[in-house]
Design a protein around this motif. Structure first.
Motif, PDB file in Angstrom:
ATOM      1  N   GLN A 177       1.141  -1.109   0.079  1.00 52.57           N
ATOM      2  CA  GLN A 177       0.103  -0.200  -0.544  1.00 52.57           C
ATOM      3  C   GLN A 177       0.568   1.206  -0.406  1.00 52.57           C
ATOM      4  O   GLN A 177       1.565   1.399   0.773  1.00 52.57           O
ATOM      5  CB  GLN A 177      -0.888   0.239   1.797  1.00 52.57           C
TER       6      GLN A 177
ATOM      7  N   TYR B 202     -11.831   7.583  -3.770  1.00 47.52           N
ATOM      8  CA  TYR B 202     -12.703   6.693  -4.299  1.00 47.52           C
ATOM      9  C   TYR B 202     -13.578   6.308  -2.781  1.00 47.52           C
ATOM     10  O   TYR B 202     -12.539   6.371  -1.430  1.00 47.52           O
ATOM     11  CB  TYR B 202     -11.899   5.589  -5.146  1.00 47.52           C
TER      12      TYR B 202
ATOM     13  N   LEU C  88     -16.335  -0.097  -5.648  1.00 49.49           N
ATOM     14  CA  LEU C  88     -15.483   1.201  -5.627  1.00 49.49           C
ATOM     15  C   LEU C  88     -15.556   1.984  -6.521  1.00 49.49           C
ATOM     16  O   LEU C  88     -16.154   1.488  -8.068  1.00 49.49           O
ATOM     17  CB  LEU C  88     -13.819   1.066  -5.423  1.00 49.49           C
TER      18      LEU C  88
ATOM     19  N   PHE D  61     -10.688   5.600  -0.151  1.00 44.77           N
ATOM     20  CA  PHE D  61      -9.197   5.073  -0.535  1.00 44.77           C
ATOM     21  C   PHE D  61      -9.287   6.093  -1.141  1.00 44.77           C
ATOM     22  O   PHE D  61      -9.679   6.899  -2.297  1.00 44.77           O
ATOM     23  CB  PHE D  61      -9.591   3.900  -0.746  1.00 44.77           C
TER      24      PHE D  61
ATOM     25  N   PHE E   3      -3.943   1.845  -4.047  1.00 46.31           N
ATOM     26  CA  PHE E   3      -4.585   2.109  -2.959  1.00 46.31           C
ATOM     27  C   PHE E   3      -4.070   1.932  -1.772  1.00 46.31           C
ATOM     28  O   PHE E   3      -3.431   1.532  -0.982  1.00 46.31           O
ATOM     29  CB  PHE E   3      -5.781   1.238  -3.125  1.00 46.31           C
ATOM     30  N   GLY E   4      -4.219   3.036  -0.285  1.00 45.49           N
ATOM     31  CA  GLY E   4      -4.463   3.299   0.272  1.00 45.49           C
ATOM     32  C   GLY E   4      -5.250   2.255   1.783  1.00 45.49           C
ATOM     33  O   GLY E   4      -5.856   1.099   0.584  1.00 45.49           O
ATOM     34  N   THR E   5      -4.902   2.310   2.488  1.00 48.17           N
ATOM     35  CA  THR E   5      -5.949   1.421   3.770  1.00 48.17           C
ATOM     36  C   THR E   5      -7.753   1.521   3.871  1.00 48.17           C
ATOM     37  O   THR E   5      -7.903   0.662   4.473  1.00 48.17           O
ATOM     38  CB  THR E   5      -4.453   1.365   5.069  1.00 48.17           C
TER      39      THR E   5
ATOM     40  N   TYR F  25      -7.961  -3.315 -15.275  1.00 51.10           N
ATOM     41  CA  TYR F  25      -6.827  -3.638 -14.465  1.00 51.10           C
ATOM     42  C   TYR F  25      -7.404  -4.779 -13.098  1.00 51.10           C
ATOM     43  O   TYR F  25      -8.835  -5.003 -13.238  1.00 51.10           O
ATOM     44  CB  TYR F  25      -7.351  -3.106 -12.840  1.00 51.10           C
TER      45      TYR F  25
ATOM     46  N   TYR G 239      -7.472  -6.338  -8.784  1.00 49.41           N
ATOM     47  CA  TYR G 239      -7.002  -6.251  -7.994  1.00 49.41           C
ATOM     48  C   TYR G 239      -7.089  -6.931  -6.963  1.00 49.41           C
ATOM     49  O   TYR G 239      -8.248  -7.922  -7.230  1.00 49.41           O
ATOM     50  CB  TYR G 239      -7.642  -5.028  -7.031  1.00 49.41           C
TER      51      TYR G 239
ATOM     52  N   GLN H 170      -9.081  -7.745  -2.997  1.00 51.35           N
ATOM     53  CA  GLN H 170      -9.102  -7.195  -1.714  1.00 51.35           C
ATOM     54  C   GLN H 170      -9.456  -7.739  -0.445  1.00 51.35           C
ATOM     55  O   GLN H 170     -10.140  -8.716  -0.641  1.00 51.35           O
ATOM     56  CB  GLN H 170     -10.149  -6.170  -2.069  1.00 51.35           C
TER      57      GLN H 170
ATOM     58  N   GLN I  84      -9.308  -3.735   4.241  1.00 49.61           N
ATOM     59  CA  GLN I  84      -8.447  -3.505   3.269  1.00 49.61           C
ATOM     60  C   GLN I  84      -8.189  -2.524   2.704  1.00 49.61           C
ATOM     61  O   GLN I  84      -9.327  -2.931   1.639  1.00 49.61           O
ATOM     62  CB  GLN I  84      -7.176  -4.901   3.471  1.00 49.61           C
ATOM     63  N   GLY I  85      -7.596  -2.203   1.516  1.00 50.74           N
ATOM     64  CA  GLY I  85      -7.680  -1.223   0.358  1.00 50.74           C
ATOM     65  C   GLY I  85      -7.425  -2.040  -1.050  1.00 50.74           C
ATOM     66  O   GLY I  85      -6.762  -3.380  -0.621  1.00 50.74           O
ATOM     67  N   PRO I  86      -7.773  -2.367  -2.312  1.00 51.00           N
ATOM     68  CA  PRO I  86      -7.196  -3.224  -3.079  1.00 51.00           C
ATOM     69  C   PRO I  86      -5.959  -3.000  -2.934  1.00 51.00           C
ATOM     70  O   PRO I  86      -5.116  -2.000  -3.080  1.00 51.00           O
ATOM     71  CB  PRO I  86      -8.125  -2.267  -4.223  1.00 51.00           C
TER      72      PRO I  86
ATOM     73  N   PHE J  32      -2.831  -4.135  -6.046  1.00 57.62           N
ATOM     74  CA  PHE J  32      -2.340  -4.274  -7.277  1.00 57.62           C
ATOM     75  C   PHE J  32      -2.313  -5.680  -8.402  1.00 57.62           C
ATOM     76  O   PHE J  32      -1.191  -6.150  -6.667  1.00 57.62           O
ATOM     77  CB  PHE J  32      -1.872  -2.935  -7.540  1.00 57.62           C
TER      78      PHE J  32
ATOM     79  N   SER K 157       3.526  -6.505 -11.863  1.00 59.18           N
ATOM     80  CA  SER K 157       4.148  -6.662 -10.567  1.00 59.18           C
ATOM     81  C   SER K 157       3.146  -7.269  -9.441  1.00 59.18           C
ATOM     82  O   SER K 157       4.079  -7.558  -8.764  1.00 59.18           O
ATOM     83  CB  SER K 157       5.033  -5.735 -10.714  1.00 59.18           C
TER      84      SER K 157
ATOM     85  N   MET L  86     -11.503 -10.822  -2.074  1.00 60.78           N
ATOM     86  CA  MET L  86     -12.823 -10.625  -3.511  1.00 60.78           C
ATOM     87  C   MET L  86     -11.755 -10.065  -4.578  1.00 60.78           C
ATOM     88  O   MET L  86     -10.597  -8.776  -4.180  1.00 60.78           O
ATOM     89  CB  MET L  86     -13.315  -9.796  -2.480  1.00 60.78           C
TER      90      MET L  86
ATOM     91  N   ARG M 161     -11.153  -7.670  -7.958  1.00 60.76           N
ATOM     92  CA  ARG M 161     -12.013  -7.065  -8.362  1.00 60.76           C
ATOM     93  C   ARG M 161     -11.734  -6.497  -9.602  1.00 60.76           C
ATOM     94  O   ARG M 161      -9.823  -6.245  -9.614  1.00 60.76           O
ATOM     95  CB  ARG M 161     -12.128  -5.838  -7.319  1.00 60.76           C
TER      96      ARG M 161
ATOM     97  N   LEU N   4     -10.822   5.059 -12.419  1.00 65.48           N
ATOM     98  CA  LEU N   4     -10.821   3.331 -13.089  1.00 65.48           C
ATOM     99  C   LEU N   4     -12.364   2.795 -12.573  1.00 65.48           C
ATOM    100  O   LEU N   4     -13.482   3.621 -11.535  1.00 65.48           O
ATOM    101  CB  LEU N   4     -10.291   2.406 -11.369  1.00 65.48           C
TER     102      LEU N   4
ATOM    103  N   PHE O 187     -14.801   0.689 -11.414  1.00 61.59           N
ATOM    104  CA  PHE O 187     -14.837  -1.074 -10.865  1.00 61.59           C
ATOM    105  C   PHE O 187     -16.240  -2.116 -11.239  1.00 61.59           C
ATOM    106  O   PHE O 187     -17.076  -1.760 -11.074  1.00 61.59           O
ATOM    107  CB  PHE O 187     -14.468  -0.974  -9.848  1.00 61.59           C
ATOM    108  N   GLY O 188     -15.530  -3.771 -11.286  1.00 60.98           N
ATOM    109  CA  GLY O 188     -16.484  -3.906 -11.024  1.00 60.98           C
ATOM    110  C   GLY O 188     -17.390  -4.467  -9.659  1.00 60.98           C
ATOM    111  O   GLY O 188     -17.305  -4.174  -8.754  1.00 60.98           O
ATOM    112  N   ALA O 189     -18.214  -5.974  -9.521  1.00 62.72           N
ATOM    113  CA  ALA O 189     -18.574  -6.020  -7.932  1.00 62.72           C
ATOM    114  C   ALA O 189     -17.900  -6.603  -7.187  1.00 62.72           C
ATOM    115  O   ALA O 189     -17.673  -6.824  -6.589  1.00 62.72           O
ATOM    116  CB  ALA O 189     -20.271  -6.666  -8.425  1.00 62.72           C
TER     117      ALA O 189
END
Lengths: 111, 117
Positions: free
Chosen positions: A2, A35, A43, A88, A101-103, B33, B35, B37, B41-43, B45, B58, B89, B91, B106, B108-110
Motif C-alpha cells: 500500500q 474512491y 469502489l 480510499f 490504494f491506501g488502507t 486492471y 486487484y 481486496q 483493507q484497500g485494493p 494491485f 508486478s 475478493m 476486483r 477506474l 470497478f466491477g462488483a
C-alpha cells in the motif's frame, strides 16, 4: 504493497457535520484520486487531483494536495447518512499506470 | 455493457483446484486492471492491461497467478492449485484512457469473492 495510508482509520460524526480524512503517501506522484466503497460493494471514483493542483472541488467534496508533505485531505461538507462508506485514496506515479490504494477510512454518519 | 461485469460473483473451491475469474469491461475501455481486496483493507494491485498487452504484472503474488486479455476486451484471471490464502475478493476495473494518458480513472466491477476450503 500500500502506498498510501488514510487517517483516521475510522470516523463517526453526526449528520450535517463536516468530515475530514487524510491520506499520506511515500513517493512522488502524477495524480491522487479518492474512491468510495459502500459496505463491501464496488469502489466508485469521487475526484482526481493532479500533482500541479493544490485544491479541487466537486459538489460537497473538497480535496487538497500538498506535494511537499506528500499528503492529501478529503473534506465532505454537510454530511448525509448516505455518505456512510469507506474512503480510499489512490496514487499514480509518473510513468506508471498502476493505481496504488491506501488502507482506507471507515466513515459512519449518525442520523 | 453499461458497467464492468465480473463472474462468478461467488466461487467456493477446494484447495488445489484451479479457478478462472472473468471480467467484461465497459465497451471501448482500453485499460483493464485486476486487484485483490482483503476484508477491511484497500485494493491491492495485481496486474494491468493496455488493450491486449499485459503492461504490468508486478503485483501477481506468484506463478500460480496469471491473467490474459487476448482480444483486448474480456479478461480472465486464473489461479492454479489454489491455497487457502488465496481467499479474497478479486476486483476488476477498466478505464477509458490508454497507457500514458496520465488520467486513468477506474470503474470497478462488483468483484468475485473466492473462498478456498
Amino acid at each position: 504493497s500500500q502506498q498510501g495510508e488514510e487517517d483516521p482509520q475510522a470516523l463517526s460524526i453526526q449528520e450535517g457535520e463536516n468530515a475530514t480524512m487524510n491520506c499520506s503517501y511515500k513517493t512522488s506522484i502524477n495524480n491522487l484520486q479518492w474512491y468510495r466503497q459502500n459496505s463491501g460493494r464496488g469502489l466508485v471514483h469521487l475526484i482526481l487531483i493532479r500533482s500541479n493542483e493544490r485544491e479541487k472541488h466537486s459538489g460537497r467534496l473538497r480535496v487538497t494536495l500538498d506535494t511537499s508533505k506528500k499528503s492529501s485531505s478529503l473534506l465532505i461538507t454537510a454530511s448525509r447518512a448516505a455518505d456512510t462508506a469507506s474512503y480510499f485514496c489512490a496514487t499514480r506515479r509518473f510513468g506508471n499506470e498502476k493505481l496504488t490504494f491506501g488502507t482506507g477510512t471507515r466513515l459512519t454518519i449518525i442520523p | 455493457g453499461a458497467g464492468v461485469s465480473q463472474s462468478p460473483r461467488y466461487k467456493v473451491t477446494k484447495r488445489g483446484q484451479d479457478v478462472a475469474l472473468r471480467c467484461d469491461p465497459i465497451s471501448g475501455h482500453v485499460s483493464l486492471y485486476w486487484y485483490r481486496q482483503a476484508l477491511g483493507q484497500g485494493p491491492e494491485f495485481l496486474t494491468y492491461f493496455n488493450y491486449e498487452a499485459q503492461q504490468d504484472k508486478s503485483g501477481l503474488p506468484n506463478d500460480r497467478f496469471s491473467a490474459e486479455r487476448p482480444e483486448g476486451s474480456i479478461s480472465t484471471l486464473t489461479i492454479q492449485r489454489t491455497e487457502q490464502r488465496d481467499s479474497a475478493m478479486y476486483r476488476c476495473a477498466s478505464s477509458l484512457e490508454a497507457w500514458g494518458s496520465g488520467a486513468n480513472v477506474l470503474t470497478f466491477g462488483a468483484g468475485s469473492r473466492l473462498t478456498v476450503l
